[in-house]
Write a protein that holds these residues in place. Structure first.
Motif, PDB file in Angstrom:
ATOM      1  N   TRP A 108      76.629  18.704  28.808  1.00 29.79           N
ATOM      2  CA  TRP A 108      75.296  18.389  28.326  1.00 29.79           C
ATOM      3  C   TRP A 108      74.339  18.155  29.491  1.00 29.79           C
ATOM      4  CZ3 TRP A 108      75.128  18.782  23.102  1.00 29.79           C
ATOM      5  CH2 TRP A 108      76.334  18.663  22.417  1.00 29.79           C
ATOM      6  N   CYS A 109      73.132  18.616  29.323  1.00 29.48           N
ATOM      7  CA  CYS A 109      72.051  18.329  30.268  1.00 29.48           C
ATOM      8  C   CYS A 109      71.130  17.312  29.598  1.00 29.48           C
ATOM      9  CB  CYS A 109      71.287  19.597  30.631  1.00 29.48           C
ATOM     10  SG  CYS A 109      69.828  19.300  31.667  1.00 29.48           S
TER      11      CYS A 109
ATOM     12  N   ALA B  63      75.460  23.851  30.763  1.00 28.65           N
ATOM     13  CA  ALA B  63      75.195  22.569  30.101  1.00 28.65           C
ATOM     14  C   ALA B  63      74.164  22.769  28.996  1.00 28.65           C
ATOM     15  CB  ALA B  63      74.698  21.545  31.113  1.00 28.65           C
ATOM     16  N   ARG B  64      74.408  22.158  27.861  1.00 28.55           N
ATOM     17  CA  ARG B  64      73.501  22.263  26.730  1.00 28.55           C
ATOM     18  C   ARG B  64      72.445  21.163  26.805  1.00 28.55           C
ATOM     19  NH1 ARG B  64      75.361  22.390  20.350  1.00 28.55           N
ATOM     20  NH2 ARG B  64      73.266  22.607  19.445  1.00 28.55           N
ATOM     21  N   SER B  65      71.177  21.539  26.762  1.00 30.53           N
ATOM     22  CA  SER B  65      70.088  20.592  26.889  1.00 30.53           C
ATOM     23  C   SER B  65      69.964  19.726  25.635  1.00 30.53           C
ATOM     24  CB  SER B  65      68.777  21.345  27.129  1.00 30.53           C
ATOM     25  OG  SER B  65      67.716  20.455  27.344  1.00 30.53           O
ATOM     26  N   ALA B  66      69.835  18.398  25.823  1.00 31.19           N
ATOM     27  CA  ALA B  66      69.767  17.490  24.671  1.00 31.19           C
ATOM     28  C   ALA B  66      69.274  16.124  25.104  1.00 31.19           C
ATOM     29  CB  ALA B  66      71.136  17.355  24.007  1.00 31.19           C
ATOM     30  N   ARG B  67      68.746  15.357  24.145  1.00 26.09           N
ATOM     31  CA  ARG B  67      68.420  13.959  24.361  1.00 26.09           C
ATOM     32  C   ARG B  67      69.702  13.132  24.295  1.00 26.09           C
ATOM     33  NH1 ARG B  67      63.910  15.706  25.751  1.00 26.09           N
ATOM     34  NH2 ARG B  67      61.914  15.009  24.862  1.00 26.09           N
ATOM     35  N   ALA B  68      69.700  12.014  24.982  1.00 28.93           N
ATOM     36  CA  ALA B  68      70.898  11.180  25.062  1.00 28.93           C
ATOM     37  C   ALA B  68      71.369  10.722  23.685  1.00 28.93           C
ATOM     38  CB  ALA B  68      70.631   9.973  25.963  1.00 28.93           C
ATOM     39  N   LYS B  69      70.437  10.314  22.822  1.00 30.01           N
ATOM     40  CA  LYS B  69      70.833   9.798  21.510  1.00 30.01           C
ATOM     41  C   LYS B  69      71.506  10.880  20.666  1.00 30.01           C
ATOM     42  CE  LYS B  69      66.312  10.634  19.318  1.00 30.01           C
ATOM     43  NZ  LYS B  69      65.188   9.998  18.571  1.00 30.01           N
ATOM     44  N   ASP B  70      71.096  12.146  20.837  1.00 29.36           N
ATOM     45  CA  ASP B  70      71.708  13.236  20.078  1.00 29.36           C
ATOM     46  C   ASP B  70      73.132  13.505  20.557  1.00 29.36           C
ATOM     47  OD1 ASP B  70      69.371  13.557  18.584  1.00 29.36           O
ATOM     48  OD2 ASP B  70      68.517  14.934  20.062  1.00 29.36           O
ATOM     49  N   VAL B  71      73.343  13.442  21.872  1.00 29.13           N
ATOM     50  CA  VAL B  71      74.691  13.637  22.416  1.00 29.13           C
ATOM     51  C   VAL B  71      75.609  12.515  21.944  1.00 29.13           C
ATOM     52  CG1 VAL B  71      76.067  13.754  24.528  1.00 29.13           C
ATOM     53  CG2 VAL B  71      73.829  14.884  24.423  1.00 29.13           C
ATOM     54  N   GLU B  72      75.099  11.292  21.963  1.00 27.30           N
ATOM     55  CA  GLU B  72      75.887  10.147  21.517  1.00 27.30           C
ATOM     56  C   GLU B  72      76.349  10.333  20.075  1.00 27.30           C
ATOM     57  OE1 GLU B  72      75.551   5.270  21.813  1.00 27.30           O
ATOM     58  OE2 GLU B  72      73.761   6.524  22.097  1.00 27.30           O
ATOM     59  N   ALA B  73      75.450  10.797  19.218  1.00 28.70           N
ATOM     60  CA  ALA B  73      75.793  10.999  17.808  1.00 28.70           C
ATOM     61  C   ALA B  73      76.797  12.133  17.644  1.00 28.70           C
ATOM     62  CB  ALA B  73      74.528  11.295  17.009  1.00 28.70           C
ATOM     63  N   ARG B  74      76.620  13.219  18.380  1.00 29.10           N
ATOM     64  CA  ARG B  74      77.527  14.365  18.261  1.00 29.10           C
ATOM     65  C   ARG B  74      78.944  14.017  18.716  1.00 29.10           C
ATOM     66  NH1 ARG B  74      75.501  19.617  17.756  1.00 29.10           N
ATOM     67  NH2 ARG B  74      73.228  19.740  17.508  1.00 29.10           N
ATOM     68  N   LEU B  75      79.063  13.272  19.792  1.00 30.22           N
ATOM     69  CA  LEU B  75      80.390  12.908  20.285  1.00 30.22           C
ATOM     70  C   LEU B  75      81.085  11.942  19.336  1.00 30.22           C
ATOM     71  CD1 LEU B  75      79.708  12.556  24.121  1.00 30.22           C
ATOM     72  CD2 LEU B  75      80.836  14.444  22.925  1.00 30.22           C
ATOM     73  N   ALA B  76      80.317  11.042  18.740  1.00 32.34           N
ATOM     74  CA  ALA B  76      80.902  10.114  17.776  1.00 32.34           C
ATOM     75  C   ALA B  76      81.469  10.880  16.576  1.00 32.34           C
ATOM     76  CB  ALA B  76      79.852   9.095  17.314  1.00 32.34           C
TER      77      ALA B  76
END
Length: 211
Positions: free
Chosen positions: A139-140, A190-203
């Motif tokens: 992720w970026c 790396a896939r561009s994303a906001r931190a909160k979106d990455v957090e939700a996807r990994l969860a």
């Protein structure tokens, strides 16, 4: 995003300096217990005389710490692979204010853990981690450039990383270069994303925490 291969457990958190990679890694560590490998600790020492030579910033007249040649990519990859395969690895502890490693630390991972590899050069090793079979996702992390500039400057001044004048000049240069940094890291995988979106996807990818 699932990881069917049990070795594919490294989550790369790349992005511009100050974008929130470390804060995201800390939240994921707190929530899930996942280990963090701080890839910025693999910076080369200021007086490293090995090839290639330490890169220099043409405009600022100082070592370009935002150039990948100021960093030990192969050592970072080796540590991540060892952590996945053995559950433990030794990593440097780097003092940015003195521009050198000042010690080592041991990072450990449980068999089901995702391994959080965060740093400004993290995208540089995406292809190598994928080839080694240990990459889960890359992720970026980014925000608006002005927000990133303010966060980065506040952090660097608090930690006394360099002199205030150097930090301001470097920060302005990084803000101007940020769009290109993001494009390069996307090109590296790396896939561009906001931190909160990455957090939700990994969860969602791993489900509830298992202790």
């Amino acid at each position: 995003m699932s990881a069917p291969d049990p070795r594919a457990r490294v989550v790369v958190l790349a992005g511009p300096s100050g974008a929130g990679k470390s804060r995201l890694a800390e939240r994921l560590h707190t929530t899930h217990g996942w280990p963090i490998v701080r890839l910025d600790d693999f910076y080369r020492d200021l007086d490293d005389a090995a090839d290639p030579p330490m890169p220099r910033h043409v405009g600022l007249g100082i070592i370009d710490w935002d150039h990948p040649d100021s960093w030990h990519a192969s050592a970072a990859v080796a540590a991540l692979v060892e952590l996945v395969d053995t559950g433990s690895t030794s990593t440097p502890v780097y003092d940015i204010s003195h521009s050198r490693a000042v010690g080592t630390t041991t990072v450990r991972a449980r068999p089901r853990d995702l391994v959080l590899a965060e740093g400004i050069f993290a995208a540089e090793v995406v292809a190598q981690l994928r080839e080694a079979g240990v990459l889960h996702s890359a992720w970026c992390i980014h925000h608006r450039p002005l927000v990133t500039f303010v966060r980065r400057l506040a952090r660097d001044l608090k930690e006394r990383r360099k002199s205030p004048m150097v930090l301001v000049r470097r920060g302005l240069a990084l803000m101007r270069a940020e769009p290109e940094v993001i494009r390069r890291q996307e090109a590296l995988g790396a896939r561009s994303a906001r931190a909160k979106d990455v957090e939700a996807r990994l969860a969602l990818a791993v489900g509830p925490r298992r202790d």
